[in-house]
Design a protein around this motif. Structure first.
Motif, PDB file in Angstrom:
ATOM      1  N   UNK A 185      30.680  10.141  -7.526  1.00 47.35           N
ATOM      2  CA  UNK A 185      31.777   9.293  -7.990  1.00 47.35           C
ATOM      3  C   UNK A 185      31.210   7.885  -8.088  1.00 47.35           C
ATOM      4  N   UNK A 186      31.163   7.365  -9.297  1.00 44.16           N
ATOM      5  CA  UNK A 186      30.478   6.105  -9.547  1.00 44.16           C
ATOM      6  C   UNK A 186      31.461   5.051 -10.057  1.00 44.16           C
ATOM      7  N   UNK A 187      31.544   3.933  -9.335  1.00 38.23           N
ATOM      8  CA  UNK A 187      32.395   2.834  -9.791  1.00 38.23           C
ATOM      9  C   UNK A 187      31.510   1.833 -10.517  1.00 38.23           C
ATOM     10  N   UNK A 188      31.869   1.466 -11.727  1.00 30.12           N
ATOM     11  CA  UNK A 188      31.041   0.513 -12.477  1.00 30.12           C
ATOM     12  C   UNK A 188      31.871  -0.184 -13.546  1.00 30.12           C
ATOM     13  N   UNK A 189      31.358  -1.288 -14.056  1.00 35.81           N
ATOM     14  CA  UNK A 189      32.004  -1.827 -15.256  1.00 35.81           C
ATOM     15  C   UNK A 189      31.000  -1.799 -16.417  1.00 35.81           C
ATOM     16  N   UNK A 190      29.879  -1.075 -16.176  1.00 31.16           N
ATOM     17  CA  UNK A 190      28.828  -0.941 -17.173  1.00 31.16           C
ATOM     18  C   UNK A 190      29.073   0.340 -17.979  1.00 31.16           C
ATOM     19  N   UNK A 191      29.527   0.183 -19.226  1.00 30.17           N
ATOM     20  CA  UNK A 191      29.879   1.321 -20.072  1.00 30.17           C
ATOM     21  C   UNK A 191      28.702   2.265 -20.289  1.00 30.17           C
ATOM     22  N   UNK A 192      27.488   1.684 -20.452  1.00 28.96           N
ATOM     23  CA  UNK A 192      26.310   2.511 -20.728  1.00 28.96           C
ATOM     24  C   UNK A 192      26.001   3.421 -19.541  1.00 28.96           C
ATOM     25  N   UNK A 193      26.154   2.821 -18.352  1.00 29.92           N
ATOM     26  CA  UNK A 193      25.891   3.594 -17.135  1.00 29.92           C
ATOM     27  C   UNK A 193      26.915   4.727 -17.019  1.00 29.92           C
TER      28      UNK A 193
END
Lengths: 212, 822
Positions: A185-193
């Motif tokens: 479960x990955x929280x990010x604001x990086x769309x590519x990631x």
């Protein structure tokens, strides 16, 4: 949550999320959208005021703090934006800690192997402050995968790193995840990631929307 | 309004608040002590004054000039005149040697005076034509109590009362005959005073301390040869010693409180700097120069100084009021109000403590790199540890010296602190080195041990705080009791309360039998003769060669020389050889150390005394200290028994009489041994005992503040690591460590720290007790094994409890903070 003015503040509303074993899920969203709060609830680090969370088949609402901690032990891994290594412990000791807590026999050997795997064989006796940001995050990754957890929660793992180092860390994280078949479960604001995950959800003002 | 805004801003910053509270508690503790000690001190001085019946006494052979009286009156001081001389009165045709003490209407200026008369109890001096008799004189007269007419010179006086209580006792202890007190104005008419008479005039002065001091200086420059000024400080040796010891106990207690407070400040300042670093990095990034950043923080610290000083002094004043309400009755409600000195002291303490203990730590702020805004783990370069500790040590040394104004005590205290620091650093590293291999242990114990070894600097800081606290608390709580008991033990319940003097050699054996018959304990008989020192190292002694007033006075009068083959049990040889005359069969003197210093006498010096026309010459074998407050028979100069063979010596002894049989024994003694004089020293004994008791209680009350300071040190030491600990616990919990494991880890860490601090503290306290007892108080202390039991047990218990409380608050924090922090 109680806001300073006394009024009630809803951080997450109507969130309904299912993560299957072995799946990689990305939670996208702007700052303050409630991503980290949701992650905390999913991992049993926090309790919801209403609603229920089931982690690894266990109803978290029914468990007290200690029972939730026991559930995490050896089964749940974490990677944080600010690394969260214990400052007084060496790289080896940091990785060794969860293995030791789980009572694994040759814990120190395993910890050393993991550090070797993340390319830090030469740095095992260094303290966090003697390591670069990328190196610290690699130690954190080694710690997160120590004991082959069933699920890994990652909170903006590249947030404090330059793009190149960030890319290396992400590659490393996904390769470890593939090897251990860990749910992510990955929280990010990086769309590519986020695109590297099986499934992407977007959080907007506390509401969860499916993006893919 | 500046003050409320200062309070508000300080309240807003947690770190400043802690620093301010640390300073406030420090100043409260110090000023409460200072206020209270100031009052107790005044009371103790009053006690001393009471024993002289004045604050200042001038003693000389001539009547004090009228100018003295006028000058004193001009300064608002009260004065009184006395005249003391021996005389013989005849009663029923029997001659009787009496000591006449003539006093004027103002007598006494200090202390209590009670006379039983036919009309009841009076507290005033005898009216003209009347006299008061001492109990021994009434016995000697075997008078039907009062109303006896006695001739004195050419006058007839009526004995109108019996002196029950008298603040001052005239003359030296061993010159007493029964005393007759008469009115000063009647003396001239007796015709007894001629220019050749051996009389002693006394000029008594009392009033405000400052005025008395000015009067003392004024008199000192006008004093005729042979005159002597006695202040409270150079009153009787027994009294002076009791007062000085009482004061030293108090100073010791106050010092412990101030030292602990200083440590609390240091720890709180370290915490303040740790919390300020991020902000400093931002300020530096925004373009503030090093000095601007430093000035900003110095302004913050100045606010802390102002608030801490103000609230501390205020709370200190209230604190001593509470203390006074608690213990005021011990002083018979007579404790005088405090002066202003403690207020100034409070602010000075605040300035010195804050500056000395926090400035070196604060200087780290100058070195915070702006890069820290990007990399939080960048620590500022350390200011030289030597500089930081050097400044704190210098400041503390100055504080100690200034506060106690006693080099010996200050040096002892500073050596103690230096020893504690050295011992803690060395043994702290030893502990870390010893624990290092055990940090890999599985479970909470391993994590707890690792916590102690992974940040040695923090462990050493905490160890310093705890060890210092435990050492000082043990010193005050247990050593204080030990020392006070030894001190009070030097004056046992049945300490001799009467001296018997002028015992003729022929009566010596029969008197021993008489004591047995009466069931009276005695301290042994000592031969004594009076002699004047005429030669020192073969050269004639000339009093005028000495600049020291006390030396001149000592050389003008006769000494009571003692003769015995052993020293009193309370004597201690401080220089020269052992006292083994019997074995060596060699003549020699043992001289009291203080007297020897005044007169420049050393071991090996040859002294020659003129004893009733015979010259007595011998070398000084040793110098010794004397516990004058033991009330045993003691002499400034003592020779061995063989030396007195041909001398006109008499014997002296001291006995204890309880109140129920005193008058019977006194009467019987006067009948059976009319030539023996009895000297009643009960009132002096009681005063010394009162000073000891009050001194002990005052020290106990001062101890409370030290306790508060110690608690604060513990809290500050724990506070230093609180942030780090909170983060660590959150990470541990996230990684799956349960409460039990976290609890075991913390209790192991705190327990080990407590146990080790307790051990170090007990060892240091025991060593200090030996040192203090021996060097400062001249007492012997045994080794108290309870120190270790209480130190280690108490240290562990308290720190485990503190650890438990810290843990409880930290465990309540959700592990979520690892997601939100930083």
């Amino acid at each position: 949550m109680q806001a300073p003015g006394g009024s009630l503040l809803s951080i997450l509303t109507g969130v309904d999320l299912n993560v299957n074993a072995g799946e990689a899920v990305a939670l996208l969203g702007a700052s303050g959208s409630g991503k980290s709060t949701l992650l905390g609830l999913l991992a049993g680090l926090d309790e919801p005021t209403s609603g229920e969370v089931v982690l690894l088949g266990q109803q978290l609402n029914a468990l007290d703090e200690d029972a939730r901690t026991r559930l995490r032990l050896g089964k749940v891994g974490f990677v944080f934006q600010s690394f969260q290594l214990l400052p007084g412990m060496t790289a080896l000791e940091n990785v060794d800690l969860p293995l030791k807590l789980s009572g694994i026999a040759n814990h120190q050997q395993q910890a050393a192997t993991l550090l070797e795997e993340v390319g830090l064989a030469e740095r095992i006796d260094h303290l966090p402050r003697q390591l670069s940001g990328g190196e610290q995050q690699r130690v954190a990754l080694a710690r997160a995968f120590a004991g082959d957890p069933q699920i890994l929660f990652a909170d903006e793992p590249t947030g404090n790193l330059d793009p190149e180092t960030g890319q290396q860390v992400i590659d490393l994280m996904f390769s470890l995840r593939d090897r251990c078949s860990t749910t992510l479960v990955l929280v990010t604001h990086d769309g590519k990631l986020a695109e590297r995950c099986d499934c992407i959800y977007r959080l907007e003002q506390g509401r969860l929307m499916s993006a893919s | 309004m500046l003050l409320p805004s200062f309070v508000y801003r300080t309240w807003q910053s947690k770190a400043l608040l802690i620093l301010m509270l640390a300073l406030m508690v420090a100043v409260t503790a110090l000023t409460s002590v200072a206020f209270f000690v100031n009052r107790v001190d005044k009371a103790l001085v009053l006690q001393g004054s009471a024993l002289m019946a004045a604050d200042l006494v001038v003693q000389q052979g001539d009547a004090p000039p009228e100018a003295w009286v006028d000058h004193a009156a001009g300064m608002g001081l009260k004065t009184s005149r006395q005249l003391v001389f021996p005389s013989v009165i005849f009663h029923k045709d029997e001659p009787l040697l009496v000591q006449v003490k003539a006093v004027d209407e103002n007598y006494p200026l200090r202390g209590s005076f009670e006379v039983a008369t036919m009309q009841g109890v009076t507290e005033s001096a005898p009216p003209r034509g009347q006299a008061y008799a001492s109990p021994s004189l009434l016995n000697a007269l075997s008078a039907a109590r009062y109303d006896v007419q006695i001739p004195i010179g050419t006058q007839q006086l009526r004995i109108a009362g019996e002196v029950k209580q008298e603040p001052d006792m005239s003359g030296s202890l061993f010159q007493f005959a029964p005393q007759l007190m008469m009115n000063y104005a009647d003396v001239a008419a007796t015709g007894l005073i001629t220019p050749a008479s051996r009389v002693q005039y006394r000029f008594l002065v009392a009033g405000p301390v400052d005025a008395v001091e000015r009067m003392r200086r004024w008199l000192a420059s006008r004093l005729p040869a042979g005159a002597k000024i006695m202040g409270v400080k150079n009153a009787r040796p027994e009294m002076r010693q009791a007062l000085e010891r009482g004061r030293r106990f108090l100073e010791l207690a106050a010092l412990c409180a101030s030292l602990l407070s200083g440590i609390a400040i240091m720890l709180a300042a370290r915490q303040y700097v740790a919390q300020a670093m991020d902000g400093v990095a931002v300020m530096r990034t925004l373009g503030m120069s090093t000095s601007q950043v430093l000035n900003y923080h110095l302004a913050e610290i100045s606010r802390v100084f102002l608030l801490g000083g103000l609230f501390g002094v205020g709370a200190g004043y209230l604190g001593q009021l509470v203390l006074y309400a608690m213990v005021g009755d011990w002083f018979g409600g007579q404790l005088p109000p405090p002066g202003w000195r403690p207020v100034g002291l409070g602010f000075s303490y605040a300035f010195i403590l804050l500056g000395g203990f926090s400035l070196p730590v604060l200087l780290r702020i100058r070195n915070v790199p702006p890069l820290r805004v990007l990399r939080r783990d960048l620590e500022p370069m350390n200011v030289s540890a030597w500089l930081a500790w050097g400044v704190a040590a210098t400041v503390f040394s100055l504080l100690v010296i200034w506060q106690v104004q006693d080099w010996q005590l200050a040096t002892a205290m500073l050596l103690l602190v230096a020893a504690i620091i050295l011992v803690v650093v060395v043994s702290g590293w030893l502990l870390i080195w010893f624990l290092q291999p055990h940090r890999g242990k599985v479970g909470g114990v391993g994590i707890g041990i690792a916590a102690l070894t992974r940040n040695p600097a923090l462990t050493l800081w905490q160890l310093h705080g705890f060890t210092m606290g435990i050492t000082l608390l043990l010193l005050l709580a247990l050593v204080r009791v030990d020392l006070l008991e030894i001190w009070q033990g030097s004056l046992p319940e049945q300490a001799p309360n009467h001296f018997l003097i002028n015992i003729q050699p022929a009566d010596q054996l029969s008197l021993y039998r008489w004591f047995d018959e009466q069931g009276i304990k005695n301290s042994g008989m000592y031969a004594t003769a009076r002699g004047r020192l005429v030669q020192l190292d073969g050269k004639a002694v000339n009093p005028d060669q000495y600049t020291d007033a006390r030396a001149r006075h000592l050389l003008q009068r006769e000494f009571s020389l003692g003769f015995a083959d052993h020293l009193q049990s309370d004597n201690r040889i401080v220089a020269g050889k052992d006292w083994q005359f019997s074995a060596e069969k060699k003549a020699g003197f043992s001289v009291e150390a203080r007297l020897a210093k005044t007169l420049g006498i050393r071991p090996g010096s040859r002294l020659t005394f003129d004893v009733a026309g015979q010259l007595l010459s011998a070398s000084v074998i040793n110098l010794r200290s004397v516990a004058w407050d033991s009330f045993n028979v003691n002499f400034f100069v003592q020779g061995n028994a063989a030396m007195m063979a041909d001398l006109p010596a008499a014997y002296i002894t001291s006995i204890y009489l309880d109140d129920t049989n005193t008058s019977r024994v006194v009467r019987k003694l006067a009948q059976d041994y009319p030539s023996v004089s009895l000297l009643d020293i009960r009132s002096m004994l009681n005063r010394v005992r009162t000073i000891m008791d009050k001194g002990a209680m005052a020290v106990e009350s001062v101890f409370l503040f030290t306790l508060i300071a110690a608690v604060l040190v513990t809290l500050s030491a724990v506070q230093i690591s609180r942030e780090e600990r909170a983060a660590e616990i959150a990470i541990l919990r996230t990684l799956g460590a349960n409460r039990k494991l976290v609890a075991t880890a913390m209790l192991t860490e705190f327990g080990l720290l407590g146990l080790y601090s307790g051990f170090l503290g007990a060892t240091l306290a025991a060593a200090t007790e030996q040192l203090i007892a021996d060097r400062l108080f001249g007492l012997e202390a045994g080794l108290n094994i309870h120190l270790w039991l209480i130190g280690m047990g108490g240290g562990t218990l308290v720190l485990v409890l503190v650890g438990f409380l810290v843990m409880r608050s930290l465990l309540a924090t959700s592990p979520m903070r690892v997601l939100h922090s930083r």
